[in-house]
Motif scaffolding. Structure first.
Motif, PDB file in Angstrom:
ATOM      1  N   ASP A   1      64.657  37.697 -38.615  1.00  0.00           N
ATOM      2  CA  ASP A   1      65.626  37.535 -39.698  1.00  0.00           C
ATOM      3  C   ASP A   1      65.216  36.456 -40.698  1.00  0.00           C
ATOM      4  O   ASP A   1      65.489  36.574 -41.892  1.00  0.00           O
ATOM      5  N   TYR A   2      64.575  35.397 -40.212  1.00  0.00           N
ATOM      6  CA  TYR A   2      64.349  34.227 -41.061  1.00  0.00           C
ATOM      7  C   TYR A   2      62.893  33.948 -41.427  1.00  0.00           C
ATOM      8  O   TYR A   2      62.651  33.146 -42.330  1.00  0.00           O
ATOM      9  N   SER A   3      61.933  34.551 -40.786  1.00  0.00           N
ATOM     10  CA  SER A   3      60.537  34.174 -41.062  1.00  0.00           C
ATOM     11  C   SER A   3      60.158  34.432 -42.523  1.00  0.00           C
ATOM     12  O   SER A   3      59.519  33.589 -43.155  1.00  0.00           O
ATOM     13  N   GLN A   4      60.567  35.552 -43.075  1.00  0.00           N
ATOM     14  CA  GLN A   4      60.233  35.834 -44.474  1.00  0.00           C
ATOM     15  C   GLN A   4      60.993  34.909 -45.422  1.00  0.00           C
ATOM     16  O   GLN A   4      60.442  34.440 -46.422  1.00  0.00           O
ATOM     17  N   LYS A   5      62.246  34.611 -45.108  1.00  0.00           N
ATOM     18  CA  LYS A   5      63.030  33.696 -45.938  1.00  0.00           C
ATOM     19  C   LYS A   5      62.401  32.304 -45.944  1.00  0.00           C
ATOM     20  O   LYS A   5      62.295  31.653 -46.990  1.00  0.00           O
ATOM     21  N   LEU A   6      61.975  31.859 -44.765  1.00  0.00           N
ATOM     22  CA  LEU A   6      61.304  30.559 -44.677  1.00  0.00           C
ATOM     23  C   LEU A   6      59.988  30.586 -45.435  1.00  0.00           C
ATOM     24  O   LEU A   6      59.643  29.627 -46.135  1.00  0.00           O
ATOM     25  N   TYR A   7      59.253  31.681 -45.268  1.00  0.00           N
ATOM     26  CA  TYR A   7      57.975  31.817 -45.967  1.00  0.00           C
ATOM     27  C   TYR A   7      58.186  31.675 -47.476  1.00  0.00           C
ATOM     28  O   TYR A   7      57.478  30.913 -48.138  1.00  0.00           O
ATOM     29  N   ASN A   8      59.151  32.394 -48.016  1.00  0.00           N
ATOM     30  CA  ASN A   8      59.418  32.336 -49.462  1.00  0.00           C
ATOM     31  C   ASN A   8      59.809  30.930 -49.904  1.00  0.00           C
ATOM     32  O   ASN A   8      59.332  30.429 -50.926  1.00  0.00           O
ATOM     33  N   TYR A   9      60.673  30.288 -49.134  1.00  0.00           N
ATOM     34  CA  TYR A   9      61.123  28.926 -49.438  1.00  0.00           C
ATOM     35  C   TYR A   9      59.938  27.950 -49.449  1.00  0.00           C
ATOM     36  O   TYR A   9      59.772  27.166 -50.386  1.00  0.00           O
ATOM     37  N   LEU A  10      59.110  28.021 -48.413  1.00  0.00           N
ATOM     38  CA  LEU A  10      57.985  27.092 -48.295  1.00  0.00           C
ATOM     39  C   LEU A  10      56.870  27.405 -49.289  1.00  0.00           C
ATOM     40  O   LEU A  10      56.250  26.499 -49.844  1.00  0.00           O
ATOM     41  N   HIS A  11      56.623  28.678 -49.521  1.00  0.00           N
ATOM     42  CA  HIS A  11      55.549  29.054 -50.448  1.00  0.00           C
ATOM     43  C   HIS A  11      55.882  28.608 -51.867  1.00  0.00           C
ATOM     44  O   HIS A  11      54.985  28.214 -52.626  1.00  0.00           O
ATOM     45  N   GLU A  12      57.142  28.631 -52.199  1.00  0.00           N
ATOM     46  CA  GLU A  12      57.570  28.157 -53.510  1.00  0.00           C
ATOM     47  C   GLU A  12      57.188  26.684 -53.701  1.00  0.00           C
ATOM     48  O   GLU A  12      56.831  26.253 -54.789  1.00  0.00           O
ATOM     49  N   LYS A  13      57.220  25.933 -52.633  1.00  0.00           N
ATOM     50  CA  LYS A  13      56.926  24.500 -52.699  1.00  0.00           C
ATOM     51  C   LYS A  13      55.435  24.196 -52.562  1.00  0.00           C
ATOM     52  O   LYS A  13      54.940  23.258 -53.172  1.00  0.00           O
ATOM     53  N   THR A  14      54.723  24.950 -51.736  1.00  0.00           N
ATOM     54  CA  THR A  14      53.328  24.609 -51.440  1.00  0.00           C
ATOM     55  C   THR A  14      52.307  25.442 -52.202  1.00  0.00           C
ATOM     56  O   THR A  14      51.177  25.002 -52.371  1.00  0.00           O
ATOM     57  N   LYS A  15      52.669  26.653 -52.570  1.00  0.00           N
ATOM     58  CA  LYS A  15      51.769  27.580 -53.275  1.00  0.00           C
ATOM     59  C   LYS A  15      50.508  27.905 -52.460  1.00  0.00           C
ATOM     60  O   LYS A  15      49.482  28.250 -53.008  1.00  0.00           O
ATOM     61  N   SER A  16      50.599  27.792 -51.158  1.00  0.00           N
ATOM     62  CA  SER A  16      49.454  28.061 -50.288  1.00  0.00           C
ATOM     63  C   SER A  16      49.869  29.016 -49.179  1.00  0.00           C
ATOM     64  O   SER A  16      50.747  28.689 -48.371  1.00  0.00           O
ATOM     65  N   ASP A  17      49.213  30.171 -49.138  1.00  0.00           N
ATOM     66  CA  ASP A  17      49.529  31.147 -48.087  1.00  0.00           C
ATOM     67  C   ASP A  17      49.240  30.577 -46.704  1.00  0.00           C
ATOM     68  O   ASP A  17      50.069  30.678 -45.802  1.00  0.00           O
ATOM     69  N   TYR A  18      48.038  30.002 -46.545  1.00  0.00           N
ATOM     70  CA  TYR A  18      47.655  29.467 -45.238  1.00  0.00           C
ATOM     71  C   TYR A  18      48.630  28.382 -44.790  1.00  0.00           C
ATOM     72  O   TYR A  18      49.145  28.416 -43.675  1.00  0.00           O
ATOM     73  N   PHE A  19      48.870  27.420 -45.656  1.00  0.00           N
ATOM     74  CA  PHE A  19      49.735  26.293 -45.310  1.00  0.00           C
ATOM     75  C   PHE A  19      51.145  26.783 -44.989  1.00  0.00           C
ATOM     76  O   PHE A  19      51.758  26.347 -44.019  1.00  0.00           O
ATOM     77  N   THR A  20      51.646  27.712 -45.791  1.00  0.00           N
ATOM     78  CA  THR A  20      52.985  28.249 -45.572  1.00  0.00           C
ATOM     79  C   THR A  20      53.077  28.942 -44.217  1.00  0.00           C
ATOM     80  O   THR A  20      54.035  28.726 -43.466  1.00  0.00           O
ATOM     81  N   ASN A  21      52.099  29.773 -43.900  1.00  0.00           N
ATOM     82  CA  ASN A  21      52.102  30.452 -42.595  1.00  0.00           C
ATOM     83  C   ASN A  21      52.086  29.451 -41.445  1.00  0.00           C
ATOM     84  O   ASN A  21      52.792  29.633 -40.449  1.00  0.00           O
ATOM     85  N   GLU A  22      51.279  28.415 -41.573  1.00  0.00           N
ATOM     86  CA  GLU A  22      51.209  27.382 -40.537  1.00  0.00           C
ATOM     87  C   GLU A  22      52.570  26.721 -40.332  1.00  0.00           C
ATOM     88  O   GLU A  22      53.024  26.543 -39.206  1.00  0.00           O
ATOM     89  N   VAL A  23      53.211  26.358 -41.431  1.00  0.00           N
ATOM     90  CA  VAL A  23      54.490  25.656 -41.341  1.00  0.00           C
ATOM     91  C   VAL A  23      55.584  26.578 -40.777  1.00  0.00           C
ATOM     92  O   VAL A  23      56.401  26.137 -39.965  1.00  0.00           O
TER      93      VAL A  23
END
Length: 188
Positions: A21-43
């Motif tokens: 339910d939340y992994s994609q929502k978190l991904y979008n939230y974090l990617h907006e801040k980091t602009k890094s696919d790798y870093f976002t996936n890790e977090v």
């Protein structure tokens, strides 16, 4: 709030549902801040690992999404700080420890080139290997501590470290070789 209680009680099925339910929502939230696919996936991964490991600390009076996004935010900040420490230590490793001490104008250029090659070699390591190398060589954690932090076996840590060093050593040997050549050229 019922999901919080179930996760707190160790219900793996509810945890999986929350992940989906939340992994994609978190991904979008974090990617907006980091602009890094790798870093976002890790977090995102670390967020869910922390959620599960610290489930006993969840507050049943707060919404799960609030707690989950707070974990993600603090995890992102922690990882950004680690990344900054990593860059600082790599820079110190390359410059302050005089691995490639310039002797004349030519070796200063070679040193700059080798430093760049060393940093590139570290950055080109696969993400988990770079993380193992960073934790072991730059943050000076033991294999057991790395194993615990990354949730992998000590044997796997050892294997990643061996492979990382195999990729990085040729760059270090080149630097030592050029330093030796510069010293010889000064003597003649």
């Amino acid at each position: 709030m019922e999901k919080v209680a179930k996760i707190k009680a160790g219900d793996e099925q509810v945890f999986k549902e929350v992940f989906y339910d939340y992994s994609q929502k978190l991904y979008n939230y974090l990617h907006e801040k980091t602009k890094s696919d790798y870093f976002t996936n890790e977090v995102v991964q670390l967020t869910f690992i922390k959620l599960w490991k610290s489930r006993h600390l969840l507050n049943e009076k707060l919404k799960l999404s609030t707690q989950l996004f707070q974990i993600a935010k603090t995890t992102m900040i922690d990882e950004l700080r680690k990344e900054e420490r990593y860059k600082t230590k790599v820079h110190a490793l390359v410059t302050e420890e005089n691995l490639f001490k310039p002797v004349n104008g030519y070796t200063a250029i070679d040193t700059y080139d080798i430093n760049n090659k060393l940093q590139r070699a570290i950055q080109e390591l696969p993400p988990i290997r770079r993380k193992v190398f960073s934790l072991g060589k730059l943050e000076e954690l033991s294999y057991k501590e790395i194993s615990s932090e990354l949730s992998i076996s000590v044997k796997t840590v050892d294997k990643h470290m061996q492979l990382a060093l195999r990729n990085i050593k040729p760059v270090l040997k080149l630097g030592v070789f050029l330093g030796l050549l510069a010293t010889i050229s000064q003597l003649t």
